[in-house]
Each structure stands twice: as structure tokens, then as C-alpha cells.
Design a protein around this motif. Structure first.
Motif, mmCIF file in Angstrom:
data_model
loop_
_atom_site.group_PDB
_atom_site.id
_atom_site.type_symbol
_atom_site.label_atom_id
_atom_site.label_comp_id
_atom_site.label_asym_id
_atom_site.label_seq_id
_atom_site.Cartn_x
_atom_site.Cartn_y
_atom_site.Cartn_z
ATOM 1 N N LEU A 167 0.732 -1.238 0.008
ATOM 2 C CA LEU A 167 -0.254 -0.087 -0.081
ATOM 3 C C LEU A 167 0.959 1.140 0.030
ATOM 4 O O LEU A 167 2.198 1.412 0.215
ATOM 5 N N TRP A 168 0.245 2.402 -0.034
ATOM 6 C CA TRP A 168 0.997 3.569 -0.460
ATOM 7 C C TRP A 168 0.764 4.875 0.772
ATOM 8 O O TRP A 168 -0.104 4.874 1.386
ATOM 9 N N PHE A 169 1.847 5.451 0.928
ATOM 10 C CA PHE A 169 2.079 6.467 1.955
ATOM 11 C C PHE A 169 2.724 7.708 1.315
ATOM 12 O O PHE A 169 3.817 7.678 0.583
ATOM 13 N N SER A 170 2.024 8.988 1.555
ATOM 14 C CA SER A 170 2.771 10.119 0.893
ATOM 15 C C SER A 170 4.109 10.330 1.913
ATOM 16 O O SER A 170 4.279 10.446 3.061
ATOM 17 N N ALA A 171 5.211 10.713 0.973
ATOM 18 C CA ALA A 171 6.526 10.949 1.411
ATOM 19 C C ALA A 171 6.385 12.349 2.326
ATOM 20 O O ALA A 171 7.391 12.389 3.105
ATOM 21 N N ALA A 172 5.423 13.224 2.348
ATOM 22 C CA ALA A 172 5.293 14.264 3.058
ATOM 23 C C ALA A 172 5.147 14.006 4.657
ATOM 24 O O ALA A 172 5.400 14.847 5.451
ATOM 25 N N CYS A 173 4.920 12.621 4.822
ATOM 26 C CA CYS A 173 4.597 12.232 6.218
ATOM 27 C C CYS A 173 5.689 11.662 6.988
ATOM 28 O O CYS A 173 5.583 11.189 8.239
ATOM 29 N N PHE A 174 7.071 11.913 6.466
ATOM 30 C CA PHE A 174 7.969 11.138 6.889
ATOM 31 C C PHE A 174 9.135 12.110 7.289
ATOM 32 O O PHE A 174 9.226 13.067 6.588
ATOM 33 N N THR A 175 10.103 12.033 8.105
ATOM 34 C CA THR A 175 11.356 13.003 8.212
ATOM 35 C C THR A 175 12.190 13.097 6.894
ATOM 36 O O THR A 175 12.988 14.050 7.041
ATOM 37 N N SER A 176 12.261 12.121 6.028
ATOM 38 C CA SER A 176 13.013 12.158 5.026
ATOM 39 C C SER A 176 12.041 11.967 3.844
ATOM 40 O O SER A 176 11.072 11.052 3.723
ATOM 41 N N GLN A 177 12.190 12.670 2.501
ATOM 42 C CA GLN A 177 11.466 12.380 1.552
ATOM 43 C C GLN A 177 12.178 11.550 0.488
ATOM 44 O O GLN A 177 11.747 11.716 -0.999
ATOM 45 N N SER A 178 13.181 11.529 0.741
ATOM 46 C CA SER A 178 14.523 10.996 -0.336
ATOM 47 C C SER A 178 13.812 9.549 -0.926
ATOM 48 O O SER A 178 13.337 8.846 -0.147
ATOM 49 N N THR A 179 14.352 9.214 -2.006
ATOM 50 C CA THR A 179 14.001 8.079 -2.832
ATOM 51 C C THR A 179 15.071 7.217 -2.833
ATOM 52 O O THR A 179 15.032 6.010 -3.231
ATOM 53 N N ASN A 180 16.197 7.632 -2.195
ATOM 54 C CA ASN A 180 17.562 6.752 -2.035
ATOM 55 C C ASN A 180 17.200 5.721 -1.303
ATOM 56 O O ASN A 180 16.535 5.586 -0.114
ATOM 57 N N GLY A 181 17.686 4.319 -1.851
ATOM 58 C CA GLY A 181 17.442 3.188 -1.479
ATOM 59 C C GLY A 181 16.161 2.354 -1.520
ATOM 60 O O GLY A 181 15.993 1.387 -0.822
ATOM 61 N N LEU A 182 15.363 2.902 -2.246
ATOM 62 C CA LEU A 182 13.906 2.537 -2.656
ATOM 63 C C LEU A 182 13.982 2.140 -4.368
ATOM 64 O O LEU A 182 14.673 2.733 -4.825
#
Length: 170
Positions: free
Chosen positions: A155-170
Motif C-alpha cells: 500500500l501507499w504512503f505520502s512521503a510528506a509524512c516522513f522525516t525524509s522524502q528521499s527516494t534513495n535506497g528504494l
């Protein structure tokens, strides 16, 4: 008092004026006798999550004093840019830490997709297996169109809800 036009370092904030110093991140803790004059700048070594006051649970930790200052008494409020979270869990490259008021799980990368009813609280660490661009939304003062896909649920989660919005490592 510092001139209001003086540039602030990333770990500094300007006071709106208050008697804000505490021995811990709670309003009920003993208040230090000091008063923070409006317009003065203060340096912090990081922030912690503590008692929520007016919907804001961010407390800055004094650079030299180690005392706690509720972020709502500073320009920018709960903005933690330039400050490390003290005591934050160590996270792997495919993990992100929930911030703000929490995060909601959705069946697709946008608010038009069904909300599953599951919520995750600030400070929880979630695992992800990928990301995509979806609906651009603003949450917790962050605007992004990046959505993370849950490693186990898909399922999906907005990156705005996290301390990092980075896509590195994903």
C-alpha cells in the motif's frame, strides 16, 4: 538582543518572546526563570518529540543548556530543518520515520485512493520496497508528489509524512 535582519544558522531559531525553558519536553515541567526576548536568536543541538501543545509536539534542545524549548514560541514553529532528532531510531536505507501528526495508508498514490483505516504514529519506522510519483500534496509543511510503497502491504504512503522524502535506497 540580536538585530532581526541577522541571518540565522541552520540550528538557530528566532524567539517570539516567552518564558519557554523547561527541564523536560512538557509544559508541566519546572520552568527556568529566564525570559526569551522577542527577536533574539537561540542555538539548538537538536529536537525531541514531547508533549503536544496546540497540536505541535516539537521541542528544541538548547545547544549549551540542554534545556527544552517548545518550538511554538519561535519563528517557523515546528520546522525542524537543520536540526537532528535526538534519540531518533536508526533507520535502514529502505526505511523512513513518521513525522508530524502521523501517516495514513492508502490503496494508491493519492488521496482519491481508498484510505485503509490504518494509521501510524509520529516516530514509528516503516519499511518500503519502492516509490512512485502520484498526487502532489502538502502535509506537515512539506509539498511532494513522491509516494512510498509499503514493503509488506504494497500500500501507499505520502512521503510528506516522513522525516525524509528521499527516494534513495528504494
Amino acid at each position: 538582543s540580536w538585530p532581526v535582519s541577522e541571518t540565522l544558522a541552520p540550528n538557530e531559531r528566532r524567539s517570539q518572546g516567552s518564558k519557554a525553558r523547561r527541564q523536560a519536553s512538557s509544559q508541566s515541567e519546572k520552568v527556568d526563570d529566564g525570559y526569551l526576548d522577542p527577536g533574539t536568536k537561540w542555538a539548538f543541538k537538536g529536537f525531541v518529540r514531547g508533549e503536544s501543545v496546540e497540536g505541535n509536539n516539537i521541542w528544541f534542545v538548547g545547544q549549551n543548556s540542554g534545556l527544552y524549548y517548545w518550538s511554538g514560541t519561535f519563528d517557523g514553529g515546528a520546522n525542524t530543518a537543520g536540526l537532528a532528532e535526538i534519540g531518533a531510531p536508526s533507520v535502514g536505507s529502505n526505511q523512513r520515520t513518521v513525522t508530524g501528526d502521523g501517516v495514513y495508508e492508502r490503496k494508491g498514490p493519492g488521496t482519491k485512493y481508498e484510505y485503509t483505516g490504518r494509521e501510524f504514529a509520529a516516530g514509528e519506522v516503516l519499511d518500503f520496497k519502492g516509490w512512485t510519483r502520484g498526487e502532489s500534496i502538502t502535509l506537515n509543511g512539506v509539498t511532494t508528489d513522491v509516494w512510498y510503497q509499503g514493503a509488506y502491504s504494497g500500500l501507499w504512503f505520502s512521503a510528506a509524512c516522513f522525516t525524509s522524502q528521499s527516494t534513495n535506497g528504494l
